[in-house]
Design an enzyme around this catalytic site. Structure first.
Site, PDB file in Angstrom:
ATOM      1  N   HIS A 138       3.891   6.000  -5.563  1.00  0.00           N
ATOM      2  CA  HIS A 138       2.956   5.328  -4.485  1.00  0.00           C
ATOM      3  C   HIS A 138       3.088   4.097  -4.096  1.00  0.00           C
ATOM      4  CE1 HIS A 138       0.087   4.795  -7.732  1.00  0.00           C
ATOM      5  NE2 HIS A 138      -0.624   4.002  -6.963  1.00  0.00           N
ATOM      6  N   ASP A 140       0.374   0.939  -2.702  1.00  0.00           N
ATOM      7  CA  ASP A 140      -1.532   0.891  -2.839  1.00  0.00           C
ATOM      8  C   ASP A 140      -1.714   0.998  -1.328  1.00  0.00           C
ATOM      9  OD1 ASP A 140      -1.595   1.062  -5.453  1.00  0.00           O
ATOM     10  OD2 ASP A 140      -1.591  -1.130  -5.767  1.00  0.00           O
ATOM     11  N   HIS A 288       5.073   2.221  -7.154  1.00  0.00           N
ATOM     12  CA  HIS A 288       4.919   2.501  -8.692  1.00  0.00           C
ATOM     13  C   HIS A 288       4.422   3.786  -9.105  1.00  0.00           C
ATOM     14  CE1 HIS A 288       1.166   0.686  -6.862  1.00  0.00           C
ATOM     15  NE2 HIS A 288       0.557   1.204  -7.894  1.00  0.00           N
ATOM     16  N   ARG A 303      -6.991  -4.347 -12.082  1.00  0.00           N
ATOM     17  CA  ARG A 303      -6.373  -4.846 -11.016  1.00  0.00           C
ATOM     18  C   ARG A 303      -6.944  -5.378  -9.961  1.00  0.00           C
ATOM     19  NH1 ARG A 303      -4.608  -0.041  -7.195  1.00  0.00           N
ATOM     20  NH2 ARG A 303      -6.334  -1.037  -6.312  1.00  0.00           N
TER      21      ARG A 303
END
Length: 312
Positions: A138, A140, A288, A303
């Protein structure tokens, strides 16, 4: 095709593989955009980790403020390599936020657990934890009108085995599409929605309150990178639900084929984490995949995401 031998004529039997799937063979692996002038790096060492994507940066301390020249050179490395790795940085949350802030405003995500502040997402994975985004390719937050420019991820606790992260180069994915597929997707638009991705691990009671804040949005199936001009495939299996104006069956079939492109090993880099490592990736140009192969062992990551622009 027939072959004549000393005996009877023999015809080659009919045999085929199903269409619209992956293929084997040689691939175009072009790291830089056409006409891009490659220059040496002056302020750090770059160690490539794959052919078109992924490089380790040595000689930079991310805990220190970045001067304009260093920020500019790191940005060039990001554009050229798409994901940058930094070993053993051990940043505080504030240092991680400050580093990411050199590229723009920071995002918040109300659907994921927060760390020290609301713009730090904390992934704390152990036995019984909500799985969230593992084992799926996917990009983000493509369900936003302005998906993230990029993200800075730090591993605070690493399992004794597994827990790697992989990234795929979506410019290489576009370059290698068959011409007939490029003809179908160039200029096409697709709908992105947060519900399919989050419904993997949350029930309706958690998702319904966010429907009005995150309505479905449309983005180009192939976007143009705002800094490099590179054409990149911009659909993903977590959030892209259909191609606008296309029959549902045809859309599903084409999207399945496009989703598969991230799975090509030649477009990928894989990072084996050590505690304190940092990865900084261009969310516009990559997908990723967090590999969930560490069983009940604990893995803790934080993150910070950088707000992006409207894809075009």
């Amino acid at each position: 095709m027939t072959v004549t031998t000393a005996g009877p004529t023999v015809a080659l039997r009919e045999a085929r593989i199903p269409g619209d799937g992956m293929y084997e063979g040689r691939r175009i692996l072009r790291r830089l955009p056409e006409g891009w002038a490659e220059r040496p790096y002056e302020r750090f060492e770059v160690v490539p980790r794959a052919r078109t994507i992924g490089a380790e940066i040595r000689g930079v301390d991310l805990s220190r403020p970045l001067g304009p020249a260093l920020r500019e050179e790191l940005n060039r490395a990001l554009l050229e390599w798409k994901v940058l790795f930094f070993r053993a940085q051990h940043l505080t949350s504030d240092q991680q936020r400050r580093f990411a802030g050199h590229w723009g405003d920071l995002e918040t995500n109300p659907l994921l657990a927060a760390g020290a502040s609301e713009d730090v997402v904390r992934f704390d994975k152990a036995d019984g934890a909500t799985p969230t985004y593992e084992n799926v390719w996917h990009a983000d937050v493509t369900f936003r009108e302005r998906p993230a420019l990029g993200a800075v991820l730090q591993l605070r606790e690493v399992p004794p085995f597994g827990g790697d992260t992989m990234w795929a180069d979506m410019a290489a994915a576009y370059d290698n599409l068959p011409q007939e597929v490029k003809d179908r997707v160039d200029g096409a638009r697709a709908v992105h929605d947060f519900i399919p991705g989050f419904a993997r691990f949350y029930g309706p009671e958690r998702l319904v309150p966010h429907q009005e804040r995150f309505p479905p949005v449309e983005h180009p199936v192939v976007r143009t990178h705002p800094e490099t001009g590179r054409r990149m495939l911009f659909v993903n299996a977590s959030f892209t639900t259909r191609i606008t104006g296309m029959d549902r069956d045809e859309s599903d079939r084409l999207l399945r084929f496009l989703f598969q492109q991230a799975h090509v090993p030649e477009y990928q880099v894989r990072w084996r984490w050590q505690p304190g490592d940092v990865a900084f990736w261009d969310n516009r140009a990559t997908q990723h995949y967090a590999v969930g192969d560490y069983g009940s062992e604990r893995r803790v990551a934080e993150r910070v995401a950088i707000a992006g622009d409207r894809p075009s």
